[in-house]
Design an enzyme around this catalytic site. Sequence first.
Site, mmCIF file in Angstrom:
data_model
loop_
_atom_site.group_PDB
_atom_site.id
_atom_site.type_symbol
_atom_site.label_atom_id
_atom_site.label_comp_id
_atom_site.label_asym_id
_atom_site.label_seq_id
_atom_site.Cartn_x
_atom_site.Cartn_y
_atom_site.Cartn_z
ATOM 1 N N PRO A 1 -18.721 -44.093 31.413
ATOM 2 C CG PRO A 1 -16.508 -44.559 31.929
ATOM 3 C CD PRO A 1 -17.367 -43.670 31.093
ATOM 4 C CD GLU A 2 -23.719 -42.417 34.224
ATOM 5 O OE1 GLU A 2 -23.614 -42.029 35.402
ATOM 6 O OE2 GLU A 2 -24.060 -41.670 33.296
#
Length: 270
Positions: A2-3
Amino acid sequence: MPELPEVETTVRGLARFLEGERIARLTLNRADLRRPFPDGLVQALTGAKVTTLGRRAKYGLIHTDRGTTMVFHLGMSGRWRIEPETIEKHDHLVLETGSGHVLALNDARRFGSIDLVDTDMLDAWPPFAAMGPEPLGDELTPAHLRHAFAGRIAPVKQMLLDQGIVAGLGNIYVCEALHRAKIRPDKEAGKVSLPALKRLVPAVREVLTESIAAGGSTIRDYAQPSGELGYFASSWQVYGREGQPCACGAPVLRFVQGGRSTFWCANCQK
Ligand SMILES: [Zn+2]
């Protein structure tokens, strides 16, 4: 992994179920993620009312009326499951709200984390204290980057990945923003011109906001049973496209920089 856009989308999705709600029950199904859960977490949050949610870099913030904030990080594989039909093996933390919503933090690889921090001490909390400005906030300006880059011979791409210069930017977004701003990723940071920095700041904002908007399409799924928050695909101009044509027709190139792949176009980026 996840960014920032996935974390932002997750926070927005969770807010719909948590803001203004009381935490009726908090269940921990093991003792730790990457680190042990904080001492007294269940007691500190049971009965607390969630006031608002927020985000700092890639951390999600769940603020409560007790002056404490539950800080979550999704690590490599973390995701929140909304109204899961059944609690699964990797649902390590489960929240139930006063009106009956169930939210499960699922993290198969357990590189994520949960912390409990006094809300008014968040800026001084060690992971946040040394962070640079938020890329979507007003403090990220060409002047900030010019000051941070001054005299530095490190490549501009490496500098943008430094969390002390800009918070929460990952490899994909830096590659895409440099392409959009027409800046070579290996250019010495101190030699990037002011006009180029004036292209770079909006480019960073655009790649992030477009990705958040793309993630918004998954919001439709949030209300469904076992809806999951966390991941979505975007279409990139250069990232992951080695050998394919850039919009200009030249092939996208790849090289390894600081242990990570950099994708770029030698025709567009100078
Ligand atoms: Zn090109």
